[in-house]
Design an enzyme around this catalytic site. Structure first.
Site, PDB file in Angstrom:
ATOM      1  N   THR A  68      -0.262   7.607  17.941  1.00 47.28           N
ATOM      2  CA  THR A  68      -1.263   8.656  17.683  1.00 47.28           C
ATOM      3  C   THR A  68      -1.740   8.650  16.226  1.00 47.28           C
ATOM      4  OG1 THR A  68       0.302  10.368  16.987  1.00 47.28           O
ATOM      5  CG2 THR A  68      -0.108  10.163  19.363  1.00 47.28           C
TER       6      THR A  68
ATOM      7  N   TYR B 172       0.835  -1.208   0.000  1.00 46.58           N
ATOM      8  CA  TYR B 172       0.000   0.000   0.000  1.00 46.58           C
ATOM      9  C   TYR B 172       0.871   1.260   0.000  1.00 46.58           C
ATOM     10  CZ  TYR B 172      -3.811   3.107   1.623  1.00 46.58           C
ATOM     11  OH  TYR B 172      -4.738   4.108   1.759  1.00 46.58           O
TER      12      TYR B 172
HETATM   13  P1  NAD Z   1     -12.781   1.696   0.747  1.00 45.12           P
HETATM   14  O1  NAD Z   1     -12.109   0.371   0.875  1.00 45.12           O
HETATM   15  O2  NAD Z   1     -14.063   1.919   1.465  1.00 45.12           O
HETATM   16  O3  NAD Z   1     -13.047   2.034  -0.783  1.00 45.12           O
HETATM   17  C1  NAD Z   1     -12.239   1.601  -1.827  1.00 45.12           C
HETATM   18  C2  NAD Z   1     -13.134   1.281  -3.015  1.00 45.12           C
HETATM   19  O4  NAD Z   1     -12.322   0.864  -4.119  1.00 45.12           O
HETATM   20  C3  NAD Z   1     -14.087   0.133  -2.716  1.00 45.12           C
HETATM   21  O5  NAD Z   1     -15.360   0.450  -3.203  1.00 45.12           O
HETATM   22  C4  NAD Z   1     -13.481  -1.046  -3.481  1.00 45.12           C
HETATM   23  O6  NAD Z   1     -14.415  -2.021  -3.837  1.00 45.12           O
HETATM   24  C5  NAD Z   1     -12.846  -0.333  -4.666  1.00 45.12           C
HETATM   25  N1  NAD Z   1     -11.737  -1.066  -5.270  1.00 45.12           N
HETATM   26  C6  NAD Z   1     -10.673  -1.622  -4.646  1.00 45.12           C
HETATM   27  N2  NAD Z   1      -9.851  -2.187  -5.549  1.00 45.12           N
HETATM   28  C7  NAD Z   1     -10.402  -1.965  -6.771  1.00 45.12           C
HETATM   29  C8  NAD Z   1     -10.020  -2.318  -8.085  1.00 45.12           C
HETATM   30  N3  NAD Z   1      -8.907  -3.014  -8.346  1.00 45.12           N
HETATM   31  N4  NAD Z   1     -10.835  -1.941  -9.119  1.00 45.12           N
HETATM   32  C9  NAD Z   1     -11.971  -1.254  -8.871  1.00 45.12           C
HETATM   33  N5  NAD Z   1     -12.383  -0.898  -7.642  1.00 45.12           N
HETATM   34  C10 NAD Z   1     -11.596  -1.253  -6.605  1.00 45.12           C
HETATM   35  O7  NAD Z   1     -11.703   2.779   1.172  1.00 45.12           O
HETATM   36  P2  NAD Z   1     -11.841   4.344   1.396  1.00 45.12           P
HETATM   37  O8  NAD Z   1     -11.573   4.624   2.806  1.00 45.12           O
HETATM   38  O9  NAD Z   1     -13.100   4.831   0.776  1.00 45.12           O
HETATM   39  O10 NAD Z   1     -10.595   4.875   0.563  1.00 45.12           O
HETATM   40  C11 NAD Z   1     -10.741   5.386  -0.762  1.00 45.12           C
HETATM   41  C12 NAD Z   1      -9.396   5.867  -1.274  1.00 45.12           C
HETATM   42  O11 NAD Z   1      -8.873   6.863  -0.395  1.00 45.12           O
HETATM   43  C13 NAD Z   1      -8.338   4.768  -1.369  1.00 45.12           C
HETATM   44  O12 NAD Z   1      -7.587   4.980  -2.531  1.00 45.12           O
HETATM   45  C14 NAD Z   1      -7.473   5.004  -0.150  1.00 45.12           C
HETATM   46  O13 NAD Z   1      -6.151   4.589  -0.367  1.00 45.12           O
HETATM   47  C15 NAD Z   1      -7.569   6.509   0.020  1.00 45.12           C
HETATM   48  N6  NAD Z   1      -7.357   6.901   1.422  1.00 45.12           N
HETATM   49  C16 NAD Z   1      -8.335   6.703   2.359  1.00 45.12           C
HETATM   50  C17 NAD Z   1      -8.092   7.052   3.681  1.00 45.12           C
HETATM   51  C18 NAD Z   1      -9.135   6.887   4.748  1.00 45.12           C
HETATM   52  O14 NAD Z   1      -8.829   7.129   5.918  1.00 45.12           O
HETATM   53  N7  NAD Z   1     -10.357   6.519   4.455  1.00 45.12           N
HETATM   54  C19 NAD Z   1      -6.851   7.593   4.046  1.00 45.12           C
HETATM   55  C20 NAD Z   1      -5.880   7.735   3.070  1.00 45.12           C
HETATM   56  C21 NAD Z   1      -6.153   7.407   1.755  1.00 45.12           C
END
Ligand code: NAD
Ligand code: UDP
Length: 313
Positions: free
Chosen positions: A213, A148
């Protein structure tokens, strides 16, 4: 002649953040294509838009190319919870690399702007605190989080090379821990674990001694920042998060004190490569986007607890 509405592609649009973004774009009258492979996303998150003339849902894996006509690409597809991205780490690396490569290829072909959902994990276990965008990070390249962390670092690198080689308009958002309604019950991340455990009257699981944290941002604040960022002229990388830093044990106590049930704290082994401290410096977002988070942690926690309460009771 009236100008036609903006056409958005939201990859990962059925996930936690993606579905909130879809809501915001749909409510502002834009067209949305939601693309997802449903690994961690759920149809229920976007079910309320199915049948709407401006909304389309495509089941597709971003590791495969796709041809679409769009103006803006919001590239969020990637599992975000450690238990999900570590479930099949090679697939996570492919999603970060091939997924971003395919979306950048699409952006270049159709001249679309593309926003990458990158992460604070690119800073690894940081030895600079709080983390500014210029900090290059302390990532273990062969650790269990590297699919990741390194995956997102490579995704950022690809974005910059597409910008330098092809003038592709990019936005790199380094998102810090975000929480809110629509996190999965079994998501495995801290806030969903603690809230679900407290509602069910279970012990709160703390990995390690709980002195590590994090700084948690409520989802509405984060989505607001993503929209402002896409519409700005800055490529980033830009830290987006809430600088309100708390230890895991402080959060556990806060949730325990609010619970009507007699719950205890349960200390488990520390996770491998778990970052010890994390807090964003958001000066750049403040000046470039005129943005800062508005929802205090306690308030966001209440809203999220109400959401889980409704599902579980
Ligand atoms: P999540 O797991 O709820 O959502 C990810 C979505 O991507 C899901 O709907 C999943 O089915 C889809 N997905 C995964 N692999 C896929 C693929 N190969 N092809 C098509 N769809 C795919 O996660 P989230 O919290 O909503 O995060 C969304 C984005 O934000 C991610 O890229 C994550 O790295 C980034 N992010 C989130 C956070 C957080 O705290 N939520 C923090 C940093 C970065
Ligand atoms: N954590 C914890 N108990 C849990 C879930 C998480 O103590 O049930 C800790 C985890 O070890 C980490 C922090 O909470 O230090 C945030 O974990 P999360 O998975 O939410 O996000 P990330 O580690 O990706 O920042």
């Amino acid at each position: 002649m009236r100008s036609s509405p903006c056409r958005n592609l939201v990859t990962g649009g059925a996930g936690f953040l993606g579905s909130h973004l879809v809501d915001r774009l749909m409510k502002s009258g834009e067209e949305v294509i939601c693309l997802d492979n449903f690994f961690t996303g759920r149809r229920t998150n976007i079910a309320h838009w199915i049948g709407h003339h401006s909304f389309e849902l495509i089941r597709h894996d971003v590791t495969e190319p796709i041809m679409l006509e769009v103006d803006k690409i919001w590239h969020l597809a990637c599992p975000a919870s450690p238990i999900h991205y570590q479930f099949n780490p090679v697939k996570t690396s492919k999603t970060c690399f091939l997924g971003t490569y395919n979306m950048l290829g699409l952006a270049r072909r159709v001249g679309a702007k593309i926003l990458l959902a990158s992460t604070s994990e690119v800073y690894g276990d940081p030895d600079i605190h709080p983390q500014p965008e210029y900090y290059r990070g302390n990532v273990n390249p062969i650790g269990i989080r590297s699919c990741y962390d390194e995956g997102k670092r490579l995704a950022e690198s690809l974005c910059y090379d597409y910008m330098r080689m092809n003038n592709t308009e990019i936005r790199i958002a380094r998102i810090f821990n975000t929480y809110g309604p629509r996190m999965l019950l079994d998501d495995g991340r801290l806030i969903s674990n603690f809230l679900v455990q407290s509602i069910l009257g279970e012990d709160l699981t703390i990995y390690g001694d709980g002195t590590q944290t994090r700084s948690f941002c409520f989802v509405d604040d984060l989505i607001e920042a993503l929209i402002l960022f896409m519409n700005s002229s800055n490529s980033g990388p830009l830290n987006l998060g809430n600088p309100e830093e708390l230890s895991i044990i402080e959060i556990a106590k806060m949730i325990k004190d609010k619970s009507k049930k007699n719950i205890r704290l349960k200390f488990l082994d520390q996770l491998e490569d778990d970052p010890k401290r994390r807090k964003p410096l958001i000066d750049l977002a403040k000046t470039e986007l005129n943005w800062e988070p508005k929802i205090p942690f306690k308030k966001g926690l209440e809203i999220t607890r109400d959401y889980f309460n409704e599902i579980l009771n």
